[in-house]
Write a protein that holds these residues in place. Sequence first.
Motif, mmCIF file in Angstrom:
data_model
loop_
_atom_site.group_PDB
_atom_site.id
_atom_site.type_symbol
_atom_site.label_atom_id
_atom_site.label_comp_id
_atom_site.label_asym_id
_atom_site.label_seq_id
_atom_site.Cartn_x
_atom_site.Cartn_y
_atom_site.Cartn_z
ATOM 1 N N ARG A 23 0.816 -1.224 0.000
ATOM 2 C CA ARG A 23 0.000 0.000 0.000
ATOM 3 C C ARG A 23 0.844 1.266 0.000
ATOM 4 O O ARG A 23 0.322 2.351 -0.206
ATOM 5 C CB ARG A 23 -0.893 0.031 1.242
ATOM 6 N N TYR A 24 2.129 1.130 0.292
ATOM 7 C CA TYR A 24 3.021 2.279 0.408
ATOM 8 C C TYR A 24 3.724 2.556 -0.914
ATOM 9 O O TYR A 24 4.032 1.637 -1.673
ATOM 10 C CB TYR A 24 4.077 2.030 1.475
ATOM 11 N N ASN A 25 4.009 3.808 -1.135
ATOM 12 C CA ASN A 25 4.801 4.222 -2.294
ATOM 13 C C ASN A 25 6.252 4.328 -1.823
ATOM 14 O O ASN A 25 6.745 5.418 -1.536
ATOM 15 C CB ASN A 25 4.282 5.552 -2.841
ATOM 16 N N LEU A 26 6.904 3.171 -1.707
ATOM 17 C CA LEU A 26 8.276 3.135 -1.213
ATOM 18 C C LEU A 26 9.219 3.833 -2.182
ATOM 19 O O LEU A 26 8.939 3.913 -3.386
ATOM 20 C CB LEU A 26 8.727 1.681 -1.027
ATOM 21 N N PRO A 27 10.350 4.315 -1.673
ATOM 22 C CA PRO A 27 11.329 4.923 -2.581
ATOM 23 C C PRO A 27 11.913 3.863 -3.515
ATOM 24 O O PRO A 27 11.810 2.660 -3.251
ATOM 25 C CB PRO A 27 12.393 5.468 -1.630
ATOM 26 N N GLU A 28 12.517 4.335 -4.580
ATOM 27 C CA GLU A 28 13.197 3.419 -5.500
ATOM 28 C C GLU A 28 14.242 2.635 -4.712
ATOM 29 O O GLU A 28 14.915 3.189 -3.841
ATOM 30 C CB GLU A 28 13.883 4.196 -6.630
ATOM 31 N N PRO A 29 14.381 1.346 -4.992
ATOM 32 C CA PRO A 29 15.384 0.562 -4.271
ATOM 33 C C PRO A 29 16.801 1.043 -4.603
ATOM 34 O O PRO A 29 17.052 1.564 -5.694
ATOM 35 C CB PRO A 29 15.153 -0.862 -4.757
ATOM 36 N N ASP A 30 17.688 0.872 -3.648
ATOM 37 C CA ASP A 30 19.091 1.221 -3.860
ATOM 38 C C ASP A 30 19.831 0.110 -4.604
ATOM 39 O O ASP A 30 20.903 0.359 -5.164
ATOM 40 C CB ASP A 30 19.770 1.486 -2.511
ATOM 41 N N ALA A 31 19.258 -1.080 -4.606
ATOM 42 C CA ALA A 31 19.880 -2.212 -5.296
ATOM 43 C C ALA A 31 18.797 -3.184 -5.751
ATOM 44 O O ALA A 31 17.752 -3.294 -5.124
ATOM 45 C CB ALA A 31 20.854 -2.932 -4.374
ATOM 46 N N MET A 32 19.088 -3.861 -6.851
ATOM 47 C CA MET A 32 18.218 -4.930 -7.357
ATOM 48 C C MET A 32 19.105 -6.145 -7.612
ATOM 49 O O MET A 32 20.142 -6.027 -8.255
ATOM 50 C CB MET A 32 17.551 -4.527 -8.674
ATOM 51 N N ILE A 33 18.672 -7.274 -7.072
ATOM 52 C CA ILE A 33 19.357 -8.536 -7.338
ATOM 53 C C ILE A 33 18.280 -9.460 -7.877
ATOM 54 O O ILE A 33 17.421 -9.931 -7.129
ATOM 55 C CB ILE A 33 20.013 -9.112 -6.076
#
Length: 58
Positions: A23-33
């Motif tokens: 439900r939250y608009n989280l910030p863009e992730p700092d990393a993607m694996i």
Amino acid sequence: MIRYLSRSEVAAILGVKPDTLNRYNLPEPDAMIGRARGWLPETIEAWDASRPGRGNWR
């Protein structure tokens, strides 16, 4: 070594269940694996402090 927070860890910091994060608009992730997202603790702390409502009382 850089340590990124998982969704479960972000939920624990925010005091919510992991499913609630949908439900939250989280910030863009700092990393993607692969498909897994990760955030630096300071990214989540800054986002939480600036979000309207509950985040502003901390």
